[in-house]
Scaffold this active site. Sequence first.
Site, PDB file in Angstrom:
ATOM      1  N   THR A 144       0.836  -1.205   0.000  1.00 28.80           N
ATOM      2  CA  THR A 144       0.000   0.000   0.000  1.00 28.80           C
ATOM      3  C   THR A 144       0.870   1.253   0.000  1.00 28.80           C
ATOM      4  O   THR A 144       1.945   1.279   0.621  1.00 28.80           O
ATOM      5  CB  THR A 144      -0.942   0.000   1.222  1.00 28.80           C
ATOM      6  OG1 THR A 144      -1.565   1.279   1.311  1.00 28.80           O
ATOM      7  CG2 THR A 144      -0.240  -0.270   2.537  1.00 28.80           C
ATOM      8  N   SER A 179      -1.676   3.732  10.296  1.00 28.33           N
ATOM      9  CA  SER A 179      -2.611   2.841  11.010  1.00 28.33           C
ATOM     10  C   SER A 179      -1.896   1.524  11.240  1.00 28.33           C
ATOM     11  O   SER A 179      -0.860   1.245  10.612  1.00 28.33           O
ATOM     12  CB  SER A 179      -3.873   2.588  10.174  1.00 28.33           C
ATOM     13  OG  SER A 179      -3.609   1.629   9.153  1.00 28.33           O
ATOM     14  N   TYR A 181      -3.033  -1.385  10.359  1.00 26.24           N
ATOM     15  CA  TYR A 181      -3.138  -2.134   9.101  1.00 26.24           C
ATOM     16  C   TYR A 181      -1.973  -1.769   8.162  1.00 26.24           C
ATOM     17  O   TYR A 181      -1.279  -2.635   7.641  1.00 26.24           O
ATOM     18  CB  TYR A 181      -4.489  -1.844   8.408  1.00 26.24           C
ATOM     19  CG  TYR A 181      -4.399  -1.974   6.917  1.00 26.24           C
ATOM     20  CD1 TYR A 181      -4.265  -3.230   6.335  1.00 26.24           C
ATOM     21  CD2 TYR A 181      -4.362  -0.859   6.087  1.00 26.24           C
ATOM     22  CE1 TYR A 181      -4.117  -3.356   4.948  1.00 26.24           C
ATOM     23  CE2 TYR A 181      -4.214  -0.970   4.722  1.00 26.24           C
ATOM     24  CZ  TYR A 181      -4.096  -2.218   4.156  1.00 26.24           C
ATOM     25  OH  TYR A 181      -3.918  -2.341   2.809  1.00 26.24           O
ATOM     26  N   HIS A 182      -1.770  -0.452   7.964  1.00 22.00           N
ATOM     27  CA  HIS A 182      -0.693  -0.037   7.056  1.00 22.00           C
ATOM     28  C   HIS A 182       0.666  -0.492   7.593  1.00 22.00           C
ATOM     29  O   HIS A 182       1.572  -0.808   6.831  1.00 22.00           O
ATOM     30  CB  HIS A 182      -0.715   1.484   6.859  1.00 22.00           C
ATOM     31  CG  HIS A 182      -1.893   1.979   6.055  1.00 22.00           C
ATOM     32  ND1 HIS A 182      -3.019   2.514   6.631  1.00 22.00           N
ATOM     33  CD2 HIS A 182      -2.120   2.025   4.724  1.00 22.00           C
ATOM     34  CE1 HIS A 182      -3.889   2.873   5.679  1.00 22.00           C
ATOM     35  NE2 HIS A 182      -3.366   2.582   4.511  1.00 22.00           N
ATOM     36  N   LYS A 185       1.600  -3.915   6.611  1.00 24.41           N
ATOM     37  CA  LYS A 185       2.083  -3.991   5.224  1.00 24.41           C
ATOM     38  C   LYS A 185       3.582  -3.666   5.157  1.00 24.41           C
ATOM     39  O   LYS A 185       4.311  -4.225   4.341  1.00 24.41           O
ATOM     40  CB  LYS A 185       1.293  -3.018   4.340  1.00 24.41           C
ATOM     41  CG  LYS A 185      -0.173  -3.365   4.203  1.00 24.41           C
ATOM     42  CD  LYS A 185      -0.369  -4.419   3.135  1.00 24.41           C
ATOM     43  CE  LYS A 185      -1.824  -4.585   2.786  1.00 24.41           C
ATOM     44  NZ  LYS A 185      -2.056  -5.332   1.559  1.00 24.41           N
ATOM     45  N   GLU A 328      -3.692  11.967  11.104  1.00 31.85           N
ATOM     46  CA  GLU A 328      -3.025  12.092   9.812  1.00 31.85           C
ATOM     47  C   GLU A 328      -2.852  13.566   9.498  1.00 31.85           C
ATOM     48  O   GLU A 328      -3.589  14.398  10.023  1.00 31.85           O
ATOM     49  CB  GLU A 328      -3.853  11.405   8.704  1.00 31.85           C
ATOM     50  CG  GLU A 328      -5.238  12.017   8.555  1.00 31.85           C
ATOM     51  CD  GLU A 328      -6.137  11.318   7.535  1.00 31.85           C
ATOM     52  OE1 GLU A 328      -5.676  10.388   6.852  1.00 31.85           O
ATOM     53  OE2 GLU A 328      -7.306  11.715   7.428  1.00 31.85           O
TER      54      GLU A 328
HETATM   55  N1  USQ Z   1     -11.468  10.039   4.217  1.00 37.82           N
HETATM   56  C1  USQ Z   1     -12.354  11.109   4.396  1.00 37.82           C
HETATM   57  N2  USQ Z   1     -13.679  10.815   4.536  1.00 37.82           N
HETATM   58  C2  USQ Z   1     -14.169   9.545   4.504  1.00 37.82           C
HETATM   59  C3  USQ Z   1     -13.251   8.474   4.312  1.00 37.82           C
HETATM   60  C4  USQ Z   1     -11.913   8.770   4.189  1.00 37.82           C
HETATM   61  O1  USQ Z   1     -11.954  12.266   4.416  1.00 37.82           O
HETATM   62  O2  USQ Z   1     -15.390   9.375   4.651  1.00 37.82           O
HETATM   63  C5  USQ Z   1     -10.029  10.313   4.038  1.00 37.82           C
HETATM   64  C6  USQ Z   1      -9.136   9.570   5.017  1.00 37.82           C
HETATM   65  O3  USQ Z   1      -9.024  10.273   6.226  1.00 37.82           O
HETATM   66  C7  USQ Z   1      -7.838   9.461   4.223  1.00 37.82           C
HETATM   67  C8  USQ Z   1      -8.294   9.359   2.758  1.00 37.82           C
HETATM   68  O4  USQ Z   1      -9.645   9.825   2.763  1.00 37.82           O
HETATM   69  O5  USQ Z   1      -7.075  10.616   4.367  1.00 37.82           O
HETATM   70  C9  USQ Z   1      -8.240   7.948   2.200  1.00 37.82           C
HETATM   71  O6  USQ Z   1      -8.994   7.105   3.043  1.00 37.82           O
HETATM   72  P1  USQ Z   1      -9.548   5.684   2.568  1.00 37.82           P
HETATM   73  O7  USQ Z   1     -10.455   5.185   3.652  1.00 37.82           O
HETATM   74  O8  USQ Z   1     -10.089   5.773   1.189  1.00 37.82           O
HETATM   75  O9  USQ Z   1      -8.210   4.840   2.456  1.00 37.82           O
HETATM   76  P2  USQ Z   1      -7.311   4.101   3.545  1.00 37.82           P
HETATM   77  O10 USQ Z   1      -7.946   3.960   4.871  1.00 37.82           O
HETATM   78  O11 USQ Z   1      -5.980   4.766   3.532  1.00 37.82           O
HETATM   79  O12 USQ Z   1      -7.192   2.639   2.975  1.00 37.82           O
HETATM   80  C10 USQ Z   1      -7.533   2.265   1.627  1.00 37.82           C
HETATM   81  C11 USQ Z   1      -7.738   0.761   1.601  1.00 37.82           C
HETATM   82  C12 USQ Z   1      -6.444   0.075   1.996  1.00 37.82           C
HETATM   83  C13 USQ Z   1      -5.336   0.558   1.063  1.00 37.82           C
HETATM   84  C14 USQ Z   1      -5.233   2.065   1.110  1.00 37.82           C
HETATM   85  C15 USQ Z   1      -4.250   2.661   0.150  1.00 37.82           C
HETATM   86  O13 USQ Z   1      -8.797   0.377   2.458  1.00 37.82           O
HETATM   87  O14 USQ Z   1      -6.608  -1.345   1.946  1.00 37.82           O
HETATM   88  O15 USQ Z   1      -4.124  -0.002   1.456  1.00 37.82           O
HETATM   89  O16 USQ Z   1      -6.503   2.617   0.764  1.00 37.82           O
HETATM   90  S1  USQ Z   1      -3.465   4.115   0.801  1.00 37.82           S
HETATM   91  O17 USQ Z   1      -4.479   5.005   1.348  1.00 37.82           O
HETATM   92  O18 USQ Z   1      -2.714   4.737  -0.247  1.00 37.82           O
HETATM   93  O19 USQ Z   1      -2.612   3.636   1.873  1.00 37.82           O
END
Ligand code: USQ
Length: 382
Positions: A144, A179, A181-182, A185, A328
């Site tokens: 990720t 997190s 989870y991350h 990874k 974050e």
């Molecule tokens: N966010 C909002 N509002 C929401 C949901 C999320 O502002 O209702 C924000 C979060 O705070 C974050 C961003 O949007 O800053 C991305 O959140 P996300 O829930 O889309 O992504 P994340 O939790 O980081 O995890 C997802 C996948 C995970 C993958 C990751 C890639 O669930 O399996 O590894 O994306 S990354 O984000 O590049 O690490």
Amino acid sequence: MRILVLGGDGYLGWPTSMYLAVKGHEVFAIDNYLRRTVALATNSEALIPSPNLEERAQTFKDVTGSEIGVRIGDLRDIKVMEEAINGFKPDAVIHYAEQPSAPYSMMGYDEALLTLDNNLKVTFNLVWSVINHRPECHIIKLGTMGEYGTPEIDIEEGWIEIEHKGRRGRFLFPRQAGSLYHTTKIMDTDLLWFYVRTFGLTVTDLMQGPVYGLSSDETELDSRLLPNFHYDDIFGTVINRFLVQAVAGEPLTVYGAGGQTRGYLNLRDTLQCVELAALNAPEKGTLRVFNQLTECFTVNEIAERIQRTGNRMRLDVKIERIDNPRKEAEQHYYNPVHTGLLELGLKPHHMTDEVLDGMLETILPYKERINRGVIQPRVRWS
Ligand code: USQ
């Protein structure tokens, strides 16, 4: 190629299995329904009902004539992993079999331990089964972009040259996840890199950003072939969530200031990327890293795009900035290199208005199934 998909029932695993099978690869998919179990336990069920893996494989065969071998099994059990590797003898393994939710991993001790135990044990069992039974097999691991966090410098594609006190060295790019989870990874990457160095495994680590979408050429053939599409606070990724919120008439939940920037990609591009990685294996005994994303947005940009698209469809979309449940950076520098997959031939599907319109149209018939109780964040980082 003979390709084994670990986590073949998941949001990405199932579309990947179909995509590869239609392309003529021999595909075997394994899953223990962990995501379905956790979704049930947290009242976070997918928007669109999805038949179980065996039923999906049967529908896929009826519709396309292609076969996907399936098995329900827990890859934390070394015997299940060994039977898969030794029995199927894959040329490549695509490893998606992890607890993928950052919020779930931050709920409490039990959820954190499950995430740590599942993610590391499956990776560890895969490593040992490949060493013992199929050392020439190429491991393609879904990592990720979250491993890197949001550093003040450009994010390189996996590796960085460092000059220190007049000497130079090449290292994995520094990682600092947001997190548990991350963090698992990051630990996966370190495990794989250790076994690449000591046992000469061949690995590609795909540092993927948040994925959006529910369409691929195969999922469009029959609604029973659609992926598990989540919009809840636990499993839903931000673009998918915002689109469902727009349909539900709920304000889009921007966490905090909304300047959080990530590298996103369309589900169709995940499928291309894993196939490109499989067809173009790295040199034996190396760890190759690709940053798997196609375009960067802030959360505010995504919300504004979805508001515009939704309003064109008369959905009257509102945006609400709510207290950020996560720890974050909400305004930060973000510039990741992502040229490796493009060089292999990736043809990106960008987040155009047509793509967002198409997603809204697919979601609209399921409006009555939206559970408004799982839209606001239920998990806080502290
Ligand atoms: N966010 C909002 N509002 C929401 C949901 C999320 O502002 O209702 C924000 C979060 O705070 C974050 C961003 O949007 O800053 C991305 O959140 P996300 O829930 O889309 O992504 P994340 O939790 O980081 O995890 C997802 C996948 C995970 C993958 C990751 C890639 O669930 O399996 O590894 O994306 S990354 O984000 O590049 O690490």
